[in-house]
Design a protein around this motif. Structure first.
Motif, PDB file in Angstrom:
ATOM      1  N   GLY A   1       0.826  -1.217   0.000  1.00 52.44           N
ATOM      2  CA  GLY A   1       0.000   0.000   0.000  1.00 52.44           C
ATOM      3  C   GLY A   1       0.849   1.250   0.000  1.00 52.44           C
ATOM      4  O   GLY A   1       1.810   1.330  -0.773  1.00 52.44           O
ATOM      5  N   HIS A   2       0.570   2.191   0.889  1.00 56.15           N
ATOM      6  CA  HIS A   2       1.289   3.466   0.895  1.00 56.15           C
ATOM      7  C   HIS A   2       2.604   3.376   1.643  1.00 56.15           C
ATOM      8  O   HIS A   2       2.756   2.618   2.598  1.00 56.15           O
ATOM      9  CB  HIS A   2       0.404   4.566   1.502  1.00 56.15           C
ATOM     10  CG  HIS A   2      -0.673   4.989   0.555  1.00 56.15           C
ATOM     11  ND1 HIS A   2      -0.436   5.726  -0.578  1.00 56.15           N
ATOM     12  CD2 HIS A   2      -2.020   4.754   0.571  1.00 56.15           C
ATOM     13  CE1 HIS A   2      -1.563   5.928  -1.224  1.00 56.15           C
ATOM     14  NE2 HIS A   2      -2.557   5.332  -0.532  1.00 56.15           N
ATOM     15  N   MET A   3       3.536   4.224   1.193  1.00 60.32           N
ATOM     16  CA  MET A   3       4.865   4.270   1.799  1.00 60.32           C
ATOM     17  C   MET A   3       5.348   5.710   1.633  1.00 60.32           C
ATOM     18  O   MET A   3       5.027   6.374   0.639  1.00 60.32           O
ATOM     19  CB  MET A   3       5.777   3.302   1.035  1.00 60.32           C
ATOM     20  CG  MET A   3       7.119   3.096   1.653  1.00 60.32           C
ATOM     21  SD  MET A   3       7.941   1.641   0.904  1.00 60.32           S
ATOM     22  CE  MET A   3       8.522   2.315  -0.622  1.00 60.32           C
ATOM     23  N   THR A   4       6.109   6.210   2.574  1.00 61.29           N
ATOM     24  CA  THR A   4       6.596   7.592   2.466  1.00 61.29           C
ATOM     25  C   THR A   4       8.108   7.620   2.633  1.00 61.29           C
ATOM     26  O   THR A   4       8.718   6.637   3.054  1.00 61.29           O
ATOM     27  CB  THR A   4       5.970   8.494   3.540  1.00 61.29           C
ATOM     28  OG1 THR A   4       6.346   7.980   4.826  1.00 61.29           O
ATOM     29  CG2 THR A   4       4.458   8.574   3.410  1.00 61.29           C
ATOM     30  N   ALA A   5       8.682   8.798   2.327  1.00 60.13           N
ATOM     31  CA  ALA A   5      10.132   8.959   2.491  1.00 60.13           C
ATOM     32  C   ALA A   5      10.423  10.372   2.978  1.00 60.13           C
ATOM     33  O   ALA A   5       9.658  11.304   2.706  1.00 60.13           O
ATOM     34  CB  ALA A   5      10.836   8.700   1.170  1.00 60.13           C
ATOM     35  N   SER A   6      11.571  10.520   3.658  1.00 63.81           N
ATOM     36  CA  SER A   6      12.003  11.838   4.145  1.00 63.81           C
ATOM     37  C   SER A   6      13.224  12.266   3.350  1.00 63.81           C
ATOM     38  O   SER A   6      14.032  11.422   2.930  1.00 63.81           O
ATOM     39  CB  SER A   6      12.350  11.765   5.624  1.00 63.81           C
ATOM     40  OG  SER A   6      11.223  11.297   6.345  1.00 63.81           O
ATOM     41  N   PHE A   7      13.378  13.601   3.177  1.00 68.81           N
ATOM     42  CA  PHE A   7      14.430  14.123   2.303  1.00 68.81           C
ATOM     43  C   PHE A   7      15.240  15.214   2.996  1.00 68.81           C
ATOM     44  O   PHE A   7      14.670  16.070   3.677  1.00 68.81           O
ATOM     45  CB  PHE A   7      13.818  14.725   1.034  1.00 68.81           C
ATOM     46  CG  PHE A   7      13.060  13.727   0.202  1.00 68.81           C
ATOM     47  CD1 PHE A   7      11.772  13.322   0.578  1.00 68.81           C
ATOM     48  CD2 PHE A   7      13.615  13.176  -0.921  1.00 68.81           C
ATOM     49  CE1 PHE A   7      11.065  12.400  -0.182  1.00 68.81           C
ATOM     50  CE2 PHE A   7      12.911  12.265  -1.695  1.00 68.81           C
ATOM     51  CZ  PHE A   7      11.633  11.868  -1.320  1.00 68.81           C
TER      52      PHE A   7
ATOM     53  N   GLY B   1       8.752  14.486  11.951  1.00 71.25           N
ATOM     54  CA  GLY B   1       7.531  13.722  11.663  1.00 71.25           C
ATOM     55  C   GLY B   1       7.558  12.947  10.375  1.00 71.25           C
ATOM     56  O   GLY B   1       6.549  12.350   9.981  1.00 71.25           O
ATOM     57  N   LYS B   2       8.679  12.962   9.643  1.00 71.57           N
ATOM     58  CA  LYS B   2       8.871  12.164   8.418  1.00 71.57           C
ATOM     59  C   LYS B   2       7.989  12.665   7.266  1.00 71.57           C
ATOM     60  O   LYS B   2       7.235  13.617   7.428  1.00 71.57           O
ATOM     61  CB  LYS B   2       8.597  10.676   8.687  1.00 71.57           C
ATOM     62  CG  LYS B   2       9.516  10.099   9.767  1.00 71.57           C
ATOM     63  CD  LYS B   2       9.114   8.691  10.148  1.00 71.57           C
ATOM     64  CE  LYS B   2      10.028   8.236  11.314  1.00 71.57           C
ATOM     65  NZ  LYS B   2       9.569   7.000  11.925  1.00 71.57           N
ATOM     66  N   ASN B   3       8.151  12.008   6.123  1.00 68.86           N
ATOM     67  CA  ASN B   3       7.398  12.341   4.904  1.00 68.86           C
ATOM     68  C   ASN B   3       7.490  13.832   4.597  1.00 68.86           C
ATOM     69  O   ASN B   3       6.476  14.499   4.367  1.00 68.86           O
ATOM     70  CB  ASN B   3       5.930  11.903   5.063  1.00 68.86           C
ATOM     71  CG  ASN B   3       5.158  12.051   3.740  1.00 68.86           C
ATOM     72  OD1 ASN B   3       5.756  12.082   2.667  1.00 68.86           O
ATOM     73  ND2 ASN B   3       3.837  12.189   3.847  1.00 68.86           N
ATOM     74  N   ARG B   4       8.672  14.395   4.630  1.00 69.69           N
ATOM     75  CA  ARG B   4       8.838  15.819   4.336  1.00 69.69           C
ATOM     76  C   ARG B   4      10.213  16.076   3.766  1.00 69.69           C
ATOM     77  O   ARG B   4      11.108  15.239   3.830  1.00 69.69           O
ATOM     78  CB  ARG B   4       8.599  16.658   5.578  1.00 69.69           C
ATOM     79  CG  ARG B   4       9.594  16.454   6.697  1.00 69.69           C
ATOM     80  CD  ARG B   4       9.094  17.097   7.975  1.00 69.69           C
ATOM     81  NE  ARG B   4       7.827  16.519   8.390  1.00 69.69           N
ATOM     82  CZ  ARG B   4       6.831  17.230   8.937  1.00 69.69           C
ATOM     83  NH1 ARG B   4       6.962  18.524   9.129  1.00 69.69           N
ATOM     84  NH2 ARG B   4       5.715  16.631   9.305  1.00 69.69           N
ATOM     85  N   VAL B   5      10.384  17.297   3.233  1.00 68.08           N
ATOM     86  CA  VAL B   5      11.656  17.739   2.670  1.00 68.08           C
ATOM     87  C   VAL B   5      12.191  18.855   3.552  1.00 68.08           C
ATOM     88  O   VAL B   5      11.467  19.814   3.843  1.00 68.08           O
ATOM     89  CB  VAL B   5      11.463  18.266   1.228  1.00 68.08           C
ATOM     90  CG1 VAL B   5      12.799  18.733   0.649  1.00 68.08           C
ATOM     91  CG2 VAL B   5      10.822  17.205   0.345  1.00 68.08           C
ATOM     92  N   VAL B   6      13.464  18.742   3.987  1.00 64.73           N
ATOM     93  CA  VAL B   6      14.081  19.811   4.777  1.00 64.73           C
ATOM     94  C   VAL B   6      15.308  20.319   4.039  1.00 64.73           C
ATOM     95  O   VAL B   6      16.149  19.519   3.597  1.00 64.73           O
ATOM     96  CB  VAL B   6      14.459  19.309   6.188  1.00 64.73           C
ATOM     97  CG1 VAL B   6      15.269  20.357   6.944  1.00 64.73           C
ATOM     98  CG2 VAL B   6      13.204  18.948   6.971  1.00 64.73           C
TER      99      VAL B   6
END
Lengths: 158, 409
Positions: free
Chosen positions: B355-361, B390-395
């Motif tokens: 199903g869904h999966m996220t990534a951090s950048f 909190g993950k699933n974001r770009v910094v």
């Protein structure tokens, strides 16, 4: 006694003279001495209770520029075609020699010698596809030489 | 004395011939004195012709013809008798007598024999050398006038040429070599005279080398290395690419990163980490985890330009070198926009089985004083904060600096 004229034919340097020398005199010399013209040797043998005298014609080998004289082939009952199994081109030329001889003596019999077999390993010999009536021979090691002449004589006898 | 006798005596006086006279039954009744040297017995009248000359067995027809026809003549050439060589002539003498002449040709035959021996030995040597030459690399010999002089069998076979005559005397542009980016054999010589050079002929790759022979001829050797070349490419590919995902390995992206820093190129470094990937592995198994990795890399690759570098850093961590930008002043904005787009496409994607999966950048831009390590460190810090927040974001790195400063104060 039956008397038969046979010739040894093939390219120069394939060991025709050495085969005759081994068969007639049971001798061998490693050095290469070209044959010019023709020299006749005689050999007596008995096949199936029949005494035979072979008149063996040692004929000058064919070169790219000079073929064997057809006049040498007249009256021959058989021939041994000789190739040097370490020189592919001498094997490739066998068909030409056979054809030329049979054009003079259509009913003659023949056998083929892949000579100098002492130079090849068993594996290398297996890679050579032998023609009909052919056998590996070595005048140097006296391998299959007598059998070659006996085999031809058997074929020539009625 | 008849005409034949006169001729016979004349030639016998020159010691050029010996003779035998035999009747139609093959019985010898007369012979010259010198005949004994050709046979191994003392000749006597009444002996049989074939005992002296077994060479004539099989030639009975010649003897019959000689008896019947005046002027009939047959010759058997170069017969070795003892240590002599003779030509055997079968001639008509009378209707009941055949004349056999033995012409001594020993001297001239021995001279011919020496020549024949020399010629045959040289032919054997030539054939051996020819086989050696033909078994070597493709060879091409060019004359001073830039014309083809010789090509060995291997080269002829490569170009499907029957023999050297097909190309002998031809110029560079008349050979299939003309497909090369050279204009003449001189050009090719200058290119290859100092060391082997890789050149392509058709679909194949050759190592070409020129050698000057006798200051007049140029010898070119062409070693077909097509197989080695493709093997080399395969090895390089295996070394540089991750076997699971097919994208680059870390060491390759490191190398490119250092090169870009040295060139002071415009690029952005992105580090990304899949969120909660350990949980995916633990829940669905490593096989499913591997499939997800492959799906994710394929998804990211679609977002990237050909010039960008995408590498697997290890485990579920990846690295991207963004190298394609439209405007000078928008490096940060363009990078952020691209990375956010990647993040969104991952987050929106429905991965098979899980199903869904996220990534951090984490995103960082190179500075003049940067080494690879300092740049990596900033990107890694940004990634750490993306996870921490909190993950699933770009910094972006400056944002990371600010947050870190806030945290310290």
């Amino acid at each position: 006694m039956i008397r038969k004229k046979i010739l040894l034919l093939g390219d120069f340097g394939v060991g025709k003279t050495s085969l005759i020398r081994r068969y007639v005199d049971n001798a061998f010399d490693d050095s290469y001495l070209t044959t010019i013209g023709v020299k006749i040797s005689k050999k007596h043998l008995t096949i199936r209770d029949t005494e035979c005298e072979l008149l063996i014609w040692d004929v000058e080998g064919a070169t790219p520029l000079k073929q064997v004289l057809k006049s040498y082939m007249l009256g021959a009952s058989g021939a041994i075609f000789v190739a040097d199994c370490s020189r592919e081109e001498t094997i490739a030329h066998l068909d030409q020699h056979i054809e030329r001889f049979l054009s003079v003596n259509p009913s003659a019999r023949y056998v083929i010698a892949y000579n100098k077999s002492d130079l090849l390993t068993e594996e290398q010999k297996e890679e050579i596809s032998c023609k009909k009536y052919a056998r590996f021979t070595s005048a140097k090691e006296d391998s299959n030489v007598s059998q070659l002449f006996i085999n031809l004589t058997e074929k020539m006898l009625p | 004395m008849n005409k034949t006798d006169i001729i016979l005596r004349a030639i016998l006086s020159q010691d050029l011939f010996d003779y035998l006279l035999a009747d139609k039954n093959g019985t010898v009744f007369q012979f010259s004195e010198g005949i004994g040297k050709y046979i191994d017995t003392i000749p006597r009248a009444g002996d049989m012709l074939f005992e002296y000359l077994p060479e004539l067995i099989g030639y009975e027809k010649w003897i019959d013809e000689a008896l019947k026809e005046e002027g009939c003549h047959h010759t058997l050439k170069t017969i070795q008798k003892q240590e002599y060589y003779v030509d055997l002539h079968v001639e008509h003498y009378s209707s009941d007598t055949v004349l056999i002449l033995l012409r001594d040709i020993t001297d001239i035959t021995l001279s011919k024999l020496k020549l024949l021996q020399y010629s045959n030995e040289n032919t054997l040597l030539y054939n051996t050398i020819q086989k050696i030459i033909d078994s070597q690399n493709n060879l091409l010999l060019i004359t001073y006038h830039n014309r083809i002089e010789y090509a060995n069998r291997k080269l002829l076979d490569y170009f499907d040429l029957k023999d050297i005559q097909t190309i002998k005397g031809k110029a560079f542009d008349e050979m299939p070599l003309a497909s090369l980016s050279f204009e003449s054999f001189d050009d090719l010589y200058l290119y290859t005279k100092d060391r082997e050079q890789e050149i392509g002929i058709g679909k194949d790759t050759f190592l070409a080398k020129a050698t000057l022979l006798e200051k007049t001829h140029k010898l070119f050797t062409f070693s077909n290395v097509t197989h080695l070349s493709s093997l080399n490419r395969l090895l390089k590919s295996n070394i540089n690419h991750d076997p699971l995902t097919g994208i680059y390995r870390k060491h390759y992206s490191d190398k490119i990163l250092r090169e870009e820093l040295q060139k002071q190129s415009r690029f952005a470094l992105v580090m990304l980490d899949i969120d909660n990937f350990k949980h995916i592995n633990d829940t669905y198994g490593h096989m499913t985890g591997d499939k997800a990795l492959k799906e994710l890399t394929a998804l990211i690759q679609k977002e990237l330009n050909r010039n960008d570098i995408f590498a697997r850093w290890g485990g579920e961590e990846f690295l991207i070198l963004l190298r394609t930008f439209k405007k000078e002043e928008s490096l940060k904005e363009e990078s952020l926009k691209k990375v956010k787009s990647i993040r969104a496409s991952i987050a929106e994607h429905l991965f098979s089985a899980i199903g869904h999966m996220t990534a951090s950048f984490g995103l960082a831009l190179p500075r003049h004083s940067d080494s690879a390590e300092t740049l990596f460190e900033r990107a890694d810090q940004a990634l750490y904060l993306a996870k921490d927040q909190g993950k699933n974001r770009v910094v972006f790195e400056s944002e990371a600096d600010r947050i870190l400063s806030d945290q310290i104060s």
